[in-house]
Motif scaffolding. Structure first.
Motif, mmCIF file in Angstrom:
data_model
loop_
_atom_site.group_PDB
_atom_site.id
_atom_site.type_symbol
_atom_site.label_atom_id
_atom_site.label_comp_id
_atom_site.label_asym_id
_atom_site.label_seq_id
_atom_site.Cartn_x
_atom_site.Cartn_y
_atom_site.Cartn_z
ATOM 1 N N ARG A 80 0.846 -1.214 0.000
ATOM 2 C CA ARG A 80 0.000 0.000 0.000
ATOM 3 C C ARG A 80 0.869 1.248 0.000
ATOM 4 O O ARG A 80 0.586 2.225 -0.661
ATOM 5 N N ALA A 81 1.931 1.212 0.818
ATOM 6 C CA ALA A 81 2.809 2.378 0.939
ATOM 7 C C ALA A 81 3.545 2.625 -0.383
ATOM 8 O O ALA A 81 3.736 3.779 -0.787
ATOM 9 N N ARG A 82 3.920 1.559 -1.077
ATOM 10 C CA ARG A 82 4.619 1.689 -2.354
ATOM 11 C C ARG A 82 3.702 2.332 -3.401
ATOM 12 O O ARG A 82 4.126 3.209 -4.163
ATOM 13 N N GLU A 83 2.428 1.911 -3.428
ATOM 14 C CA GLU A 83 1.474 2.512 -4.364
ATOM 15 C C GLU A 83 1.340 4.012 -4.107
ATOM 16 O O GLU A 83 1.315 4.821 -5.039
ATOM 17 N N LEU A 84 1.272 4.377 -2.809
ATOM 18 C CA LEU A 84 1.141 5.798 -2.465
ATOM 19 C C LEU A 84 2.405 6.564 -2.857
ATOM 20 O O LEU A 84 2.337 7.673 -3.403
ATOM 21 N N GLU A 85 3.555 5.969 -2.607
ATOM 22 C CA GLU A 85 4.822 6.615 -2.958
ATOM 23 C C GLU A 85 4.908 6.872 -4.466
ATOM 24 O O GLU A 85 5.330 7.954 -4.901
ATOM 25 N N GLU A 86 4.473 5.884 -5.268
ATOM 26 C CA GLU A 86 4.450 6.065 -6.727
ATOM 27 C C GLU A 86 3.528 7.199 -7.136
ATOM 28 O O GLU A 86 3.878 8.022 -7.987
ATOM 29 N N ALA A 87 2.347 7.233 -6.522
ATOM 30 C CA ALA A 87 1.373 8.281 -6.858
ATOM 31 C C ALA A 87 1.929 9.658 -6.510
ATOM 32 O O ALA A 87 1.705 10.638 -7.227
ATOM 33 N N VAL A 88 2.671 9.740 -5.419
ATOM 34 C CA VAL A 88 3.220 11.012 -4.941
ATOM 35 C C VAL A 88 4.362 11.490 -5.842
ATOM 36 O O VAL A 88 4.481 12.671 -6.147
ATOM 37 N N THR A 89 5.211 10.547 -6.283
ATOM 38 C CA THR A 89 6.396 10.964 -7.040
ATOM 39 C C THR A 89 6.125 11.052 -8.543
ATOM 40 O O THR A 89 6.732 11.859 -9.225
ATOM 41 N N ARG A 104 -1.061 19.804 -2.619
ATOM 42 C CA ARG A 104 -0.397 18.505 -2.627
ATOM 43 C C ARG A 104 -0.401 17.895 -1.227
ATOM 44 O O ARG A 104 -0.615 16.693 -1.057
ATOM 45 N N LEU A 105 -0.173 18.728 -0.210
ATOM 46 C CA LEU A 105 -0.149 18.208 1.163
ATOM 47 C C LEU A 105 -1.545 17.786 1.616
ATOM 48 O O LEU A 105 -1.695 16.746 2.276
ATOM 49 N N VAL A 106 -2.566 18.557 1.235
ATOM 50 C CA VAL A 106 -3.950 18.174 1.556
ATOM 51 C C VAL A 106 -4.257 16.812 0.923
ATOM 52 O O VAL A 106 -4.782 15.906 1.586
ATOM 53 N N ALA A 107 -3.893 16.637 -0.358
ATOM 54 C CA ALA A 107 -4.165 15.373 -1.058
ATOM 55 C C ALA A 107 -3.376 14.220 -0.434
ATOM 56 O O ALA A 107 -3.891 13.112 -0.288
ATOM 57 N N PHE A 108 -2.139 14.498 -0.048
ATOM 58 C CA PHE A 108 -1.302 13.453 0.552
ATOM 59 C C PHE A 108 -1.866 13.006 1.893
ATOM 60 O O PHE A 108 -1.983 11.799 2.166
ATOM 61 N N ALA A 111 -4.839 10.881 1.432
ATOM 62 C CA ALA A 111 -4.467 9.524 1.010
ATOM 63 C C ALA A 111 -3.915 8.715 2.187
ATOM 64 O O ALA A 111 -4.220 7.529 2.336
ATOM 65 N N VAL A 112 -3.124 9.375 3.023
ATOM 66 C CA VAL A 112 -2.565 8.693 4.190
ATOM 67 C C VAL A 112 -3.683 8.299 5.163
ATOM 68 O O VAL A 112 -3.682 7.190 5.713
ATOM 69 N N ALA A 113 -4.648 9.192 5.356
ATOM 70 C CA ALA A 113 -5.782 8.895 6.248
ATOM 71 C C ALA A 113 -6.587 7.718 5.697
ATOM 72 O O ALA A 113 -6.997 6.829 6.451
ATOM 73 N N ILE A 144 8.747 3.628 5.676
ATOM 74 C CA ILE A 144 7.490 4.223 5.202
ATOM 75 C C ILE A 144 7.292 5.576 5.876
ATOM 76 O O ILE A 144 7.019 6.578 5.221
ATOM 77 N N TYR A 145 7.471 5.605 7.193
ATOM 78 C CA TYR A 145 7.310 6.864 7.931
ATOM 79 C C TYR A 145 8.339 7.902 7.469
ATOM 80 O O TYR A 145 8.027 9.078 7.326
ATOM 81 N N VAL A 146 9.563 7.438 7.231
ATOM 82 C CA VAL A 146 10.622 8.362 6.788
ATOM 83 C C VAL A 146 10.217 9.036 5.477
ATOM 84 O O VAL A 146 10.343 10.255 5.328
ATOM 85 N N PHE A 147 9.676 8.244 4.528
ATOM 86 C CA PHE A 147 9.240 8.843 3.266
ATOM 87 C C PHE A 147 8.092 9.812 3.491
ATOM 88 O O PHE A 147 8.098 10.933 2.973
ATOM 89 N N TRP A 148 7.081 9.407 4.249
ATOM 90 C CA TRP A 148 5.925 10.274 4.519
ATOM 91 C C TRP A 148 6.362 11.590 5.150
ATOM 92 O O TRP A 148 5.893 12.661 4.787
ATOM 93 N N HIS A 149 7.265 11.469 6.133
ATOM 94 C CA HIS A 149 7.703 12.671 6.837
ATOM 95 C C HIS A 149 8.501 13.595 5.928
ATOM 96 O O HIS A 149 8.318 14.806 5.948
ATOM 97 N N ARG A 150 9.370 13.009 5.083
ATOM 98 C CA ARG A 150 10.180 13.834 4.187
ATOM 99 C C ARG A 150 9.281 14.552 3.177
ATOM 100 O O ARG A 150 9.476 15.734 2.879
ATOM 101 N N HIS A 151 8.292 13.838 2.643
ATOM 102 C CA HIS A 151 7.386 14.451 1.673
ATOM 103 C C HIS A 151 6.594 15.598 2.313
ATOM 104 O O HIS A 151 6.540 16.711 1.774
#
Lengths: 207, 207
Positions: A80-89, A104-108, A111-113, A144-151
């Motif tokens: 699930r996290a990989r799919e979200l990462e692809e959508a984000v990048t 972008r942050l609202v959409a992210f 998606a995370v919620a 996963i958290y590291v990517f979410w936090h960096r984004h």
């Protein structure tokens, strides 16, 4: 090269491709079945036997693909996290590149919620494991958290270079893991959470 | 009425007042000593013996006043929370009544962050007790949390009647309890947290 052995190689190649296709299909079926069961049942009731039965495969196939029940849970979360990462990048805006940082942050966060709500029981099980085991890494070291936090912190810094983007990103993402917000997510209230994320983010990042 | 017995009653009254004054002074000294020790040491190192020695009283006095080590910890947290509640309901603005809701909420979250930092080890110990014991009530049923949440959500609703004040108040207050924010507080970073609370609140509540 002998004609028959070349044919035999082609035959073996076809068989291997078919086996790989079967394995990929089984893997997807097992992950879908596990996700569906976790949406409707507490994690301690989602056994490997039950996932295997729902996916239409043998119990041995699940262990062969994922090593253990924990391995299956991790794979599900990673998928699930990989799919979200692809959508984000690479995906379309507003989740992907091309929209304003606030949108972008609202959409992210929406998606995370949604991801947290879909995998709420799984996340609860994972949190519990982290809290009760010294060997588990803390959440903020999880890739996963590291990517979410960096984004999230990157988008905040882009729109508000004066703000403490690093801390605010932790504050926003941390709300997902804490009661009573976590209960709200497990009860399917991710749209309510997404709306409040949007209010906070648009307020913080508006020009 | 006999002259001597009346005198004796007055004498007893004076002695009782003095005893009550001694008891109140001891109570304050014990609470101050415990707070000071908790600021500098992990909670498991703050024993009743150590608190008693630092307060200049006997160990028995601590048990007599607070019943147990847990009772002492609870009393300390309640005392700080009561002072904050008084400041919020009757003190001068911006913490007390008379300032704009956004400035009152900024001041309140700053005070809460400061209280959490001062009692960080205590809160961590309390959180741990809540997480590891089924008999403890969840944080959101704790009377201190209930007051904090009602105050914060009331101020949000006053300035932004369209927002989900109840949920946003939980989201803001919840950040205090979660890693890595809790570690930041234990390391004395409450001013950094207060600044980010202020950014979020002013963004959300600005007209």
């Amino acid at each position: 090269m002998d004609h028959r052995s070349s044919l035999s190689i082609r035959k073996n190649g076809r068989m291997e491709r078919r086996e790989r296709a079967d394995a990929a299909r089984n893997r997807r079926a097992i992950l879908r079945a596990a996700e569906e069961l976790l949406r409707r049942h507490p994690p301690e009731q989602v056994s490997v036997e039950r996932v295997a039965a729902a996916a239409g495969v043998g119990k041995g196939t699940v262990f062969h693909r994922f090593g253990s029940r924990t391995g299956l849970m991790r794979a599900l979360m990673s998928e699930r996290a990989r799919e979200l990462e692809e959508a984000v990048t690479q995906g379309p805006p507003p989740l992907g590149p091309g929209a304003a940082p606030s949108e972008r942050l609202v959409a992210f966060l929406e998606a995370v919620a949604e991801l947290a709500a879909r995998n709420g029981n799984l996340m609860a099980a994972h949190e519990h494991a982290v809290l009760t085991s010294k060997s588990e890494q803390p959440r903020e070291a999880n890739p996963i958290y590291v990517f979410w936090h960096r984004h999230a912190s990157g988008l905040i810094a882009e729109a508000r270079p004066d703000a403490d983007a690093e801390l605010i990103a932790h504050m926003l993402l941390g709300t997902l893991h804490m009661e009573p917000v976590a209960s709200l997510l497990r009860a399917g209230g991710h749209e309510r959470l997404a709306a409040s994320f949007a209010d906070l983010v648009r307020g913080l990042l508006k020009p």
